[in-house]
Structures are given as C-alpha cells and as structure tokens.
Design a protein around this motif. Sequence first.
Motif, PDB file in Angstrom:
ATOM      1  N   GLN A  95       0.828  -1.206   0.000  1.00 32.30           N
ATOM      2  CA  GLN A  95       0.000   0.000   0.000  1.00 32.30           C
ATOM      3  C   GLN A  95       0.864   1.258   0.000  1.00 32.30           C
ATOM      4  N   GLU A  98       2.129   1.847  -3.499  1.00 33.02           N
ATOM      5  CA  GLU A  98       1.036   2.403  -4.313  1.00 33.02           C
ATOM      6  C   GLU A  98       0.820   3.880  -3.987  1.00 33.02           C
ATOM      7  N   GLN A  99       0.949   4.223  -2.717  1.00 38.16           N
ATOM      8  CA  GLN A  99       0.799   5.609  -2.287  1.00 38.16           C
ATOM      9  C   GLN A  99       1.884   6.488  -2.909  1.00 38.16           C
ATOM     10  N   GLU A 101       3.555   5.862  -5.665  1.00 43.58           N
ATOM     11  CA  GLU A 101       3.321   5.921  -7.116  1.00 43.58           C
ATOM     12  C   GLU A 101       2.186   6.882  -7.447  1.00 43.58           C
ATOM     13  N   ALA A 102       1.161   6.922  -6.598  1.00 41.46           N
ATOM     14  CA  ALA A 102       0.055   7.850  -6.817  1.00 41.46           C
ATOM     15  C   ALA A 102       0.523   9.297  -6.703  1.00 41.46           C
ATOM     16  N   ARG A 103       1.535   9.518  -5.871  1.00 42.59           N
ATOM     17  CA  ARG A 103       2.100  10.864  -5.709  1.00 42.59           C
ATOM     18  C   ARG A 103       3.222  11.134  -6.720  1.00 42.59           C
ATOM     19  N   GLU A 104       3.465  10.168  -7.598  1.00 48.90           N
ATOM     20  CA  GLU A 104       4.513  10.261  -8.616  1.00 48.90           C
ATOM     21  C   GLU A 104       5.888  10.465  -7.990  1.00 48.90           C
TER      22      GLU A 104
END
Length: 220
Positions: A95, A98-99, A101-104
């Motif tokens: 998780q 993923e967090q 990656e979501a924030r690039e």
Amino acid sequence: MPAVRAVLFDLDGTLLDTALDFYWVIDKMLADRQRPPVDRATFRQYVSEGARAMVSQAFDLPATTAQTDQLLTEFLTLYQHNLMVEARLFEGLEQLLEQLEAREIPWGIVTNKPERFSRLILQKLKLDRRCATLICPEHVSNRKPDPESLHLACEQLHCRPEEAIYLGDHLRDIEAGLAAGMPTIACAWGYLHKDDDPESWQADHVIRDTRELGALLNCL
C-alpha cells in the motif's frame, strides 16, 4: 529538509520479509543432516548480517572455515532455486508503494544482496517494472555502509541525496545514508540483533510499525 523526490529502501528486513525463505532453506539443510531446525527468534537476528553469518550461526561454526564455505555454497544454491517460497512484502508496504506511485514519487532499492537474487525477487513480486532503480553490490566498488550505492541511485533518479530518503533495518544502512547526506529512517520491524539500539543510530526517524510509515512520508 527539501521535499522528498525519491524513496529508497533496503531490501531484506525493510521492504521484504525474506527470513521466511531463509528459515526454509536452513531447516532443509539441517534436516538433511538429521539435525533439528533453527530457533527462529535467534536465527532472525542474523539475517541482515548476510548468508555467511546465517550459516555460521545455524551450524555453530566460525565464519571462515572450509566447512562453512561448503555450507555457504549449498545455502546460496538452494536459496536461488527456492526464492519466494514463503517470503513476502512486510504488511502495509504494498500500500505504501502504491501511495508513492500515486504521488509520482519514484522508489527504488539499494541493497547488499547480490543482483541475481534481488532481480529475480522483484520479478516474482511483479515489482521489476515499478522499481525505478535497483542498486546491488555488483554495481559499485564499495557496498554499504559506504555511500557510493546511494549516490548512484540518486544519479539514476535525477535527484540530490538530500531530496531522497533511505529506509533500512541495520546500522550500516543509516551510516550509508548519513554519509551520503540523505535523510534516513531506521525500520525497527526488521532483523535487529538483540543488542541493537536503533535509537542510537542517529537516523532522522525510528519507526517500529509499518503502519506508521505512510503517515510519516505524507508529512515529508
């Protein structure tokens, strides 16, 4: 501290609970010799010290004998053919990735684990295309605690060391980060020896529960 532009992880004991595979391998070697399995709580303390230390501890041998060398070769061969039998990411780390990656925010791995093991593990976890950089001992002249591998990772991620953060479960990880001029997080959920005191390592943060990690990185 500048905004975090990259997050770098040690592998064993930080991102990945590889002790589960090491238990399996060493117990098989012991069983083949009609010897009882290792005490897992004791053996776990030696995982971050590397394969030689694990073999030495399990068989109660000095680290530099011919017998230890033979057992080490057997251990590494057996491990290579049985990667990810039981090993898995520590709870909450998928998780967290993923967090990020979501924030690039790119993430990578800087490890003293040989590339032939590290790359195969990433492939089995389907993380090889997500991991922005993988730095192993084969890629540098000096492994951790020397900062060379962290500097190389930052070069590949196009950021300055002070813009990245390094997470590790061993004193040498924190020493490497400090020498690189990089903020550090000591991961106390890892393979700590009973005499280890992460609070004394001079890391910027000491985290004992993976669930605290996402909240901390969100604040950086």
